[in-house]
Scaffold this active site. Sequence first.
Site, mmCIF file in Angstrom:
data_model
loop_
_atom_site.group_PDB
_atom_site.id
_atom_site.type_symbol
_atom_site.label_atom_id
_atom_site.label_comp_id
_atom_site.label_asym_id
_atom_site.label_seq_id
_atom_site.Cartn_x
_atom_site.Cartn_y
_atom_site.Cartn_z
ATOM 1 N N ASP A 349 0.795 -1.058 0.063
ATOM 2 C CA ASP A 349 -0.035 0.066 -0.021
ATOM 3 C C ASP A 349 0.808 1.386 -0.037
ATOM 4 O OD1 ASP A 349 -2.411 1.096 0.442
ATOM 5 O OD2 ASP A 349 -1.939 1.766 2.514
ATOM 6 N N ASP A 542 -0.637 -0.276 6.135
ATOM 7 C CA ASP A 542 -0.785 0.402 7.319
ATOM 8 C C ASP A 542 -2.170 0.016 7.951
ATOM 9 O OD1 ASP A 542 -2.486 1.714 5.953
ATOM 10 O OD2 ASP A 542 -1.361 3.757 6.636
ATOM 11 N N ASP A 546 -7.174 -1.020 4.527
ATOM 12 C CA ASP A 546 -6.860 -2.138 3.838
ATOM 13 C C ASP A 546 -6.750 -3.512 4.376
ATOM 14 O OD1 ASP A 546 -4.498 -1.410 5.107
ATOM 15 O OD2 ASP A 546 -3.757 -0.897 3.505
#
Length: 649
Positions: A349, A542, A546
Site C-alpha cells: 500500500d 498500514d 486495507d
Amino acid sequence: DIAGWHIRLENDVSDTEERESIMTRKQKKMLIRILVAAALLIALHFIPVAGIPRFVLYLVPYFVIGYDILLKAGRGIRNRQIFDESFLMAIATIGAFALAIYEKSGDYNEAIAVMLFYQIGELFQSYAVGKSRKNISALMDIRPDYANIEVDGKLEKVDPDEVAVGSVIVVQPGEKVPLDGVIIDGTSTLNTSALTGESLPRDAKTGDEIISGCINMTGVLKIRTTKEFGESTVSKILELVENSSSRKSRSEDFIAKFARIYPPAVCYSALALAVLPPVVRLVMGLTSEWEQWMYRALTFLVTSCPCALVVSIPLSFFAGIGGASKEGVLIKGSNYLETLSQVKTVVFDKTGTLTKGVFEVSAVHHSPLEQEKLLEYAALAECASSHPISKSLQKAYGKEIDRSRVTDIEEISGRGILAKVDGVSVAAGNHKLMEQLGIDFIDCHSPGTIIHMAVDGKYAGHIVISDVVKPNSKKAIEQLHRAGVTKTVMLTGDAKKVADSVAKELGVDEVYSDLLPADKVEKVEALLSQQSGKAKLAFVGDGINDAPVLSRADIGIAMGAMGSDAAIEAADIVLMDDEPLQIAKAIKISRKCIGIVYQNIVFALMVKFACLALVALGAANMWAAIFADVGVMVLAVLNAIRALRVHNL
Ligand code: ADP
Ligand code: MG
C-alpha cells in the site's frame, strides 16, 4: 487472555530468583535423579550378590531413574493411547530385564543405562526449551506492573488495568510506560528496544504520542492516556505472542502425523523381528536363536525413539519467532513463518507504508473562501477519521476542534468524507467523490495529493497536500529484490500522477492507482492467480482501509506503530517500527528458520533409519543406538537454537 498467559509463564518459572538461576526446580530434581541412579549403578558393580537379591538391588536405580516413564506408559495403556515413547522405553527396558533373567546373566546394566540416557536427553531438551522460552519472556518483560497516578501531590501506584482513558499518569526515569497516550508535560529519551529491536534511543517531548512498553530513560513524563490497558500496545503484543505458538505450520503437522503412524509401525516391525526370523530358522531346520532376535527386537524399539525430530522442530519455530520478535517483527504463528519463506511477490500500500503518511498542506487553489475558512471546514469534517490525510488537515488547521459543530459524518473509503459543519454540508475528498456527488471540479496540475472541497453543494476549491517517501523505502525494495522476491507492486487509492512518480522513485515493478479498497482486493486476487506453484504473495499495509486485503493475501504484514488496531488484528505479521526494511529482514529470518527445520528433519530421519537398519542386522547394540539417539538430539537442538540468532541477517 493475557492474564492467563502471564500466569502460565509464572508457573513455568515460578519466581524471579528461579528465572535468573540456570535450571528450574524440576530440572534440578531430574539432575539429582540421574546422578543418584548413576552412582548406584557404579556402586552395585562392587557388591557381590547374586540371584534374587541382586535383581532386587538393581531394581532400585531402575525405579529411581525411570519411575515417571513407567507411570506414563501405564497411564497411556489405561487411556488406550499406547504407542508413545514412554511405552517404547518401558517395554524395551522391561524386556532387557527379562532377557537377563532368562539368560541368568545377572547383567541388568543395559536396562538401567537405557533409561538413564533417555532421561539425560530429556533433561537436555527441557533445558533448551526453557532457554528459548526465556528469550520470549524477556520480551514479556514489557508488561508493566503498575501505573503512577498523582493524588494530592503524591504518586500512587495502581494496576494499569484500572486506569481510565483520559487519566493523567506519571512515568519516572527507569520506568516502563504502562499505557498508550500523549505526553502533556516533560521531555525525555525513550528506549524502545523491547518493542522494535531498535537500540537507538528516541527523543520524546510534550505533544508526542507515546506507546506503552517503551522504557522512559531520562526525564519525568506526564501522559494523558488515550487507551485502556487492554487496548494498549503492550496488551496487543502480549496477545500476539501468546497466540503465536498455537498456530501450527505444515512441518509441524507432518510431525504430528508422523508421531501417530511411526510408533505403531515400529512396534509391529519389532514384533516381526522377534518372531519371524526364529520361525523361519526353525522351519529350515536350524536352531531358532530366539534370544538373539528378541534382543535385537528390543534394541530396535529403544533405537526407534524419534525424540530429536519431535523436539527440535517446534523448538526451531519457537526460536525463529522469538528471534524475530527481538528484532521488532511479530509473527503470529509458525505457519506464517513457513509461508513467508516462500514469498515471491510483495504488494505494498502506498500511504503510510512506503510513504510517511504525514502530509503537509502545500497550497489551496480556486477557492472562493478564505484559505483559513476552507481549512477549518476540512479539519472539522475530518474530525472523526483516522486516515493520515485527516490527521494532516487537522494539524494544518492547528486549532482546537469543537466536535459538537460537526454532525452526519460519513467516511467513504478510498474517496473521502461527507459531513455537516455548523449545519452546512461539506465534502472533502478526491475527484471520485466529486463525481459521485455530481459536482464540477477543477483539475490540479501541482504534484501531490489533491483534496477537492465542496461546501453547501458548491465546489469550493482544492487543497494540495504532499507526502514524502520513507527514507528507507527505496533500499527496502532493493533488498527485497536481492532476497529473491521477483515482483514488487504498489497499490494506492491516490491519483495516478502521484502514484507513478513515487513508484518510479522507489523502483517498484508495477503500480496501480485510483483504487478503492474493494479494487485493491480484486487486484490482489488477480496477482494471486498469477502465482505459480509454491510462490506466495505478501501484502504490506498500514491497515487504514486495507484490512480486507491484509487478510486476503497469502500473508498480511501490517505497520504496527502507526497502523490501526484493525490492521494488527487482520495481519499475520506486524512490524513494530513501521520500517519497510524489516520486510526483507522478516523474509530472511523465515528462510533461516525453515532451513534449520529441514536440516533437522533430514538429519534426524537419516541417522534414525541407519541406526534401525544396523540394529536389525545385528551390527549395533543398545549402547550404540542410545548414544546415536542422544547425539542426534543434542545436535538437532543446538541447530534449532541457531534460529534465535537473527540480528545480523
Ligand atoms: P492509499 O491506498 O494510498 O493508502 P487510500 O485508499 O487510503 O490511499 O485513500 C485513497 C484516496 O482517497 C486518498 O488519496 C484521498 O484522495 C481519498 N481519501 C481517502 N480518505 C480520505 C479522507 N479521510 N479525507 C480526504 N480524502 C480521503
Ligand atoms: Mg492506506
